[in-house]
Motif scaffolding. Structure first.
Motif, mmCIF file in Angstrom:
data_model
loop_
_atom_site.group_PDB
_atom_site.id
_atom_site.type_symbol
_atom_site.label_atom_id
_atom_site.label_comp_id
_atom_site.label_asym_id
_atom_site.label_seq_id
_atom_site.Cartn_x
_atom_site.Cartn_y
_atom_site.Cartn_z
ATOM 1 N N TYR A 98 66.227 -88.074 -49.346
ATOM 2 C CA TYR A 98 64.968 -88.699 -49.776
ATOM 3 C C TYR A 98 64.836 -90.101 -49.174
ATOM 4 N N ASN A 99 65.878 -90.912 -49.327
ATOM 5 C CA ASN A 99 65.855 -92.282 -48.791
ATOM 6 C C ASN A 99 65.779 -92.287 -47.265
ATOM 7 N N ASP A 100 66.564 -91.420 -46.620
ATOM 8 C CA ASP A 100 66.545 -91.351 -45.148
ATOM 9 C C ASP A 100 65.168 -90.941 -44.638
ATOM 10 N N GLY A 101 64.556 -89.956 -45.301
ATOM 11 C CA GLY A 101 63.236 -89.497 -44.870
ATOM 12 C C GLY A 101 62.191 -90.590 -44.946
ATOM 13 N N ILE A 102 62.173 -91.327 -46.062
ATOM 14 C CA ILE A 102 61.207 -92.419 -46.224
ATOM 15 C C ILE A 102 61.446 -93.505 -45.176
ATOM 16 N N ARG A 103 62.728 -93.807 -44.915
ATOM 17 C CA ARG A 103 63.061 -94.865 -43.955
ATOM 18 C C ARG A 103 62.652 -94.474 -42.525
ATOM 19 N N ASN A 104 62.791 -93.202 -42.144
ATOM 20 C CA ASN A 104 62.542 -92.772 -40.761
ATOM 21 C C ASN A 104 61.083 -92.442 -40.467
ATOM 22 N N ILE A 105 60.351 -92.012 -41.472
ATOM 23 C CA ILE A 105 59.054 -91.396 -41.200
ATOM 24 C C ILE A 105 58.022 -92.389 -40.665
ATOM 25 N N ASP A 106 58.096 -93.639 -41.079
ATOM 26 C CA ASP A 106 57.128 -94.630 -40.589
ATOM 27 C C ASP A 106 57.286 -94.869 -39.083
ATOM 28 N N SER A 107 58.536 -95.041 -38.644
ATOM 29 C CA SER A 107 58.777 -95.270 -37.217
ATOM 30 C C SER A 107 58.416 -94.035 -36.388
ATOM 31 N N GLU A 108 58.641 -92.858 -36.958
ATOM 32 C CA GLU A 108 58.296 -91.628 -36.237
ATOM 33 C C GLU A 108 56.789 -91.469 -36.089
ATOM 34 N N LEU A 109 56.051 -91.803 -37.129
ATOM 35 C CA LEU A 109 54.589 -91.752 -37.039
ATOM 36 C C LEU A 109 54.065 -92.774 -36.026
ATOM 37 N N GLY A 110 54.695 -93.954 -35.997
ATOM 38 C CA GLY A 110 54.301 -94.972 -35.015
ATOM 39 C C GLY A 110 54.550 -94.501 -33.585
ATOM 40 N N ALA A 111 55.700 -93.880 -33.372
ATOM 41 C CA ALA A 111 56.019 -93.356 -32.041
ATOM 42 C C ALA A 111 55.044 -92.252 -31.650
ATOM 43 N N LEU A 112 54.706 -91.421 -32.605
ATOM 44 C CA LEU A 112 53.776 -90.321 -32.335
ATOM 45 C C LEU A 112 52.385 -90.862 -32.011
ATOM 46 N N ARG A 113 51.978 -91.915 -32.680
ATOM 47 C CA ARG A 113 50.684 -92.526 -32.390
ATOM 48 C C ARG A 113 50.651 -93.064 -30.963
ATOM 49 N N ALA A 114 51.731 -93.687 -30.522
ATOM 50 C CA ALA A 114 51.798 -94.212 -29.154
ATOM 51 C C ALA A 114 51.788 -93.083 -28.120
ATOM 52 N N LEU A 115 52.466 -91.999 -28.422
ATOM 53 C CA LEU A 115 52.561 -90.891 -27.467
ATOM 54 C C LEU A 115 51.258 -90.107 -27.327
ATOM 55 N N THR A 116 50.438 -90.102 -28.373
ATOM 56 C CA THR A 116 49.215 -89.289 -28.361
ATOM 57 C C THR A 116 47.956 -90.124 -28.192
ATOM 58 N N ARG A 117 48.087 -91.368 -27.770
ATOM 59 C CA ARG A 117 46.904 -92.223 -27.652
ATOM 60 C C ARG A 117 45.959 -91.742 -26.543
ATOM 61 N N ASP A 118 46.445 -90.911 -25.613
ATOM 62 C CA ASP A 118 45.602 -90.388 -24.531
ATOM 63 C C ASP A 118 44.975 -89.046 -24.888
ATOM 64 N N ASN A 119 45.228 -88.565 -26.123
ATOM 65 C CA ASN A 119 44.757 -87.246 -26.530
ATOM 66 C C ASN A 119 43.986 -87.366 -27.854
ATOM 67 N N PRO A 120 42.658 -87.415 -27.779
ATOM 68 C CA PRO A 120 41.865 -87.599 -29.009
ATOM 69 C C PRO A 120 42.080 -86.497 -30.051
#
Length: 260
Positions: A98-120
């Motif tokens: 539970y703690n690991d998931g909460i800690r990791n998920i924000d950075s993963e969403l940020g990385a995903l946002r950067a990777l998909t910025r060219d794909n609306p």
């Protein structure tokens, strides 16, 4: 053999000068064509390698997006797993996922946002995830707090509502759509890579064939020109010898006539 026939043989019409000049130019033309073919090969190879490098980068990018999307789902699942484990046992060590998931998920969403910025389209799906995941974490957190304060029965009331499960099912559905979209892009980009590789190979093979054929033709023309020059030189030498012989014979005849 009469003198007139000898002269006719010795002083026959030379080859056309335009034809000789054209024949001599052919090796240079062949060299120019071969050089152009080599430039074509070099240009085609550079174009092919550049496109292949770009396509390979896009393929790697697509695979990275899929990997991060899967990590987001994994972290969301860890949050649910940890909350469920704590609900059943009441022991804090079960909260580690539970703690690991909460800690990791924000950075993963940020990385995903950067990777998909060219794909609306993927950006829209990601926005949906960014709204669903905090809700899912909030339900898990409420369940954990209910277990701490009210015990097992209080926590089970949250599970009875199925709110957490419904949210997690929606997250899974969005993640599935994102992965399917990236797999479609992966197939498209792989096909483009194969197509460019085929074009580059065709340019190299065709250019090499043309260059080899032209160079071989040039070599044959040079050999023919050299052989023709040797034959002409031999014929000229033979004609000079025959002319000298006839002149000597005529001189002897004149000398005998003068003596008489």
């Amino acid at each position: 053999m009469t003198l007139s026939s000898t002269r006719s043989w010795v002083f026959r019409r030379p080859p056309d000068s335009h034809m000789l000049r054209a024949t001599k130019k052919l090796p240079f033309v062949a060299f120019a064509v071969a050089t152009a073919a080599l430039f074509l090969i070099a240009g085609g190879s550079y174009f092919g390698v550049s496109r292949l490098r770009d396509d390979a980068a896009w393929v790697a990018h697509t695979r990275e997006v899929i990997s991060v999307v899967e990590s987001v789902l994994s972290s969301s699942t860890d949050v649910e797993t940890g909350a469920r484990g704590f609900t059943v046992t009441g022991r804090d060590e079960y909260l580690q996922p539970y703690n690991d998931g909460i800690r990791n998920i924000d950075s993963e969403l940020g990385a995903l946002r950067a990777l998909t910025r060219d794909n609306p389209s993927q950006g829209t799906r990601l926005s949906t995830l960014e709204s669903l995941i905090p809700e899912r974490i909030a339900v898990a957190t409420q369940t954990v707090e209910a277990r701490r304060v009210g015990g097992l029965n209080a926590a089970l009331e949250f599970y009875a509502s199925d709110r957490g499960k419904k949210l997690h099912d929606k997250i899974r559905s969005v993640v599935k759509e994102m992965i399917e979209a990236e797999n479609a892009l992966l197939i498209e980009r792989q096909a483009a890579t194969d197509r460019i590789a085929g074009i580059a190979l065709l340019i190299v093979v065709a250019g090499s064939t043309v260059a080899f054929g032209v160079v071989l033709s040039a070599i044959m023309l040079i050999q023919l020109d050299f052989s023709g020059g040797q034959r002409a030189h031999a014929q000229l030498h033979e004609a000079n010898e025959l002319l000298e012989s006839r002149v000597a014979e005529r001189s002897a005849e004149l000398a005998r006539a003068n003596t008489v």
